[in-house]
Write a protein that holds these residues in place. Structure first.
Motif, PDB file in Angstrom:
ATOM      1  N   ARG A  48       0.815  -1.213   0.000  1.00 11.50           N
ATOM      2  CA  ARG A  48       0.000   0.000   0.000  1.00 11.50           C
ATOM      3  C   ARG A  48       0.857   1.277   0.000  1.00 11.50           C
ATOM      4  O   ARG A  48       0.341   2.361  -0.076  1.00 11.50           O
ATOM      5  CB  ARG A  48      -0.932   0.013   1.208  1.00 11.50           C
ATOM      6  N   GLY A  49       2.166   1.127   0.124  1.00 11.06           N
ATOM      7  CA  GLY A  49       3.037   2.303   0.108  1.00 11.06           C
ATOM      8  C   GLY A  49       4.112   2.254   1.183  1.00 11.06           C
ATOM      9  O   GLY A  49       4.473   1.174   1.655  1.00 11.06           O
ATOM     10  N   VAL A  50       4.545   3.432   1.558  1.00 15.10           N
ATOM     11  CA  VAL A  50       5.636   3.576   2.534  1.00 15.10           C
ATOM     12  C   VAL A  50       5.207   4.562   3.603  1.00 15.10           C
ATOM     13  O   VAL A  50       4.592   5.587   3.303  1.00 15.10           O
ATOM     14  CB  VAL A  50       6.930   4.093   1.851  1.00 15.10           C
ATOM     15  N   ARG A  51       5.516   4.240   4.845  1.00 13.55           N
ATOM     16  CA  ARG A  51       5.247   5.183   5.934  1.00 13.55           C
ATOM     17  C   ARG A  51       6.384   5.118   6.946  1.00 13.55           C
ATOM     18  O   ARG A  51       7.118   4.129   7.017  1.00 13.55           O
ATOM     19  CB  ARG A  51       3.924   4.898   6.611  1.00 13.55           C
ATOM     20  N   LEU A  52       6.524   6.197   7.698  1.00 10.99           N
ATOM     21  CA  LEU A  52       7.598   6.272   8.677  1.00 10.99           C
ATOM     22  C   LEU A  52       7.339   5.318   9.829  1.00 10.99           C
ATOM     23  O   LEU A  52       6.211   5.167  10.293  1.00 10.99           O
ATOM     24  CB  LEU A  52       7.713   7.697   9.237  1.00 10.99           C
ATOM     25  N   THR A  53       8.413   4.709  10.291  1.00 11.78           N
ATOM     26  CA  THR A  53       8.331   3.974  11.548  1.00 11.78           C
ATOM     27  C   THR A  53       8.343   5.000  12.680  1.00 11.78           C
ATOM     28  O   THR A  53       8.559   6.206  12.465  1.00 11.78           O
ATOM     29  CB  THR A  53       9.538   3.043  11.702  1.00 11.78           C
ATOM     30  N   GLU A  54       8.117   4.544  13.924  1.00 15.15           N
ATOM     31  CA  GLU A  54       8.171   5.461  15.056  1.00 15.15           C
ATOM     32  C   GLU A  54       9.560   6.075  15.168  1.00 15.15           C
ATOM     33  O   GLU A  54       9.709   7.272  15.424  1.00 15.15           O
ATOM     34  CB  GLU A  54       7.814   4.723  16.345  1.00 15.15           C
TER      35      GLU A  54
END
Length: 260
Positions: free
Chosen positions: A15-21
């Motif tokens: 679904r894409g890329v998102r930042l980790t914590e």
């Protein structure tokens, strides 16, 4: 970057890329650092242009409405991010403070020529004598040095006192008697009050007339060959842009005063 840091900054999926914590905190810290760097660059640029920082000034006194008072007021209006610090001192002590890098510039009476300091004239004022209102000369339009030769002169130890003392001795040299000069450890206002009470007379620049003292009359000395010069002195190692801006403004004010 992830390989260099050894930290997973992004979660990747279909679904894409998102930042980790860890990535989110890293970006926040980097953004803050960039903001701080941007601020530092702006401050450095403003300082180099003389628009940010501080200017430490030595004066012998400040009279409301005088050239120096107007100069400092205009400077603070046109350079609001410069913090102006002022120290009241004698010319001799001012030179010591400049040599110790504790002030940036001092404004003193006279043309100050020192081998290890720069100086330049900034403004001039006619020389005046302060007399008691009941003095025999007080009703005249002006006086001469001959008129004053027998007077008791009062000078301060501090402020412009040393220069006033030397000027009296210079102007009355070669007479049959030495000028009568008494020196006091008092402030300018107290000295003028002593004049009003009849203790003696003293010398002042014309700007002192902007702040009159009850019982004191100021008269010009008509045979004084030239007006008093007030000079700036500073260290040749001081390359402050804020100081250059102050001198530029003083030059503009001086030309405006002459043309007026």
């Amino acid at each position: 970057m992830e390989e260099d840091l050894g930290i997973l900054l992004f979660e990747r999926n279909t679904r894409g890329v998102r930042l980790t914590e860890a990535g989110r905190l890293f970006v926040e810290q980097v953004a803050a650092g960039i903001d701080q760097l941007d601020h530092a660059v702006k401050v450095a640029g403003m300082t180099a242009a003389g628009e940010y920082g501080q200017l430490r000034i030595g004066v012998h006194g400040l009279i409301t409405g005088s050239f120096l008072d107007n100069l400092l007021a205009d400077y603070r209006r046109s350079h609001p991010c410069i913090t102006v610090e002022m120290t009241e001192t004698t010319a001799r002590d001012a030179v010591m403070l400049i040599r110790a890098c504790r002030i940036d510039v001092a404004f003193v009476v006279g043309a100050c020529e020192l081998p290890d300091c720069h100086s330049r004239p900034i403004w001039t004022e006619p020389l005046m004598v302060a007399l008691p209102a009941h003095h025999r000369l007080a009703s005249q339009l002006g006086v001469t040095w001959d008129d004053l030769a027998s007077e008791q002169f009062l000078v301060r130890h501090a402020g412009t006192g040393p220069q006033v003392h030397d000027h009296i001795v210079l102007r009355l040299a070669g007479r049959w008697s030495q000028p009568a000069i008494r020196r006091f450890e008092v402030e300018r206002g107290t000295l003028l009050s002593m004049v009003a009470q009849g203790f003696g007379v003293t010398l002042l620049g014309a700007a002192s007339g902007l702040f009159p003292t009850a019982g004191v009359v100021l008269l010009p000395i008509t045979d004084e060959p030239r007006p008093i010069v007030f000079s700036a002195i500073w260290s040749p190692h001081n390359h402050s842009a804020a100081l250059r801006n102050l001198f530029a403004l003083a030059g503009d004010m001086g030309r405006s005063t002459q043309s007026a």
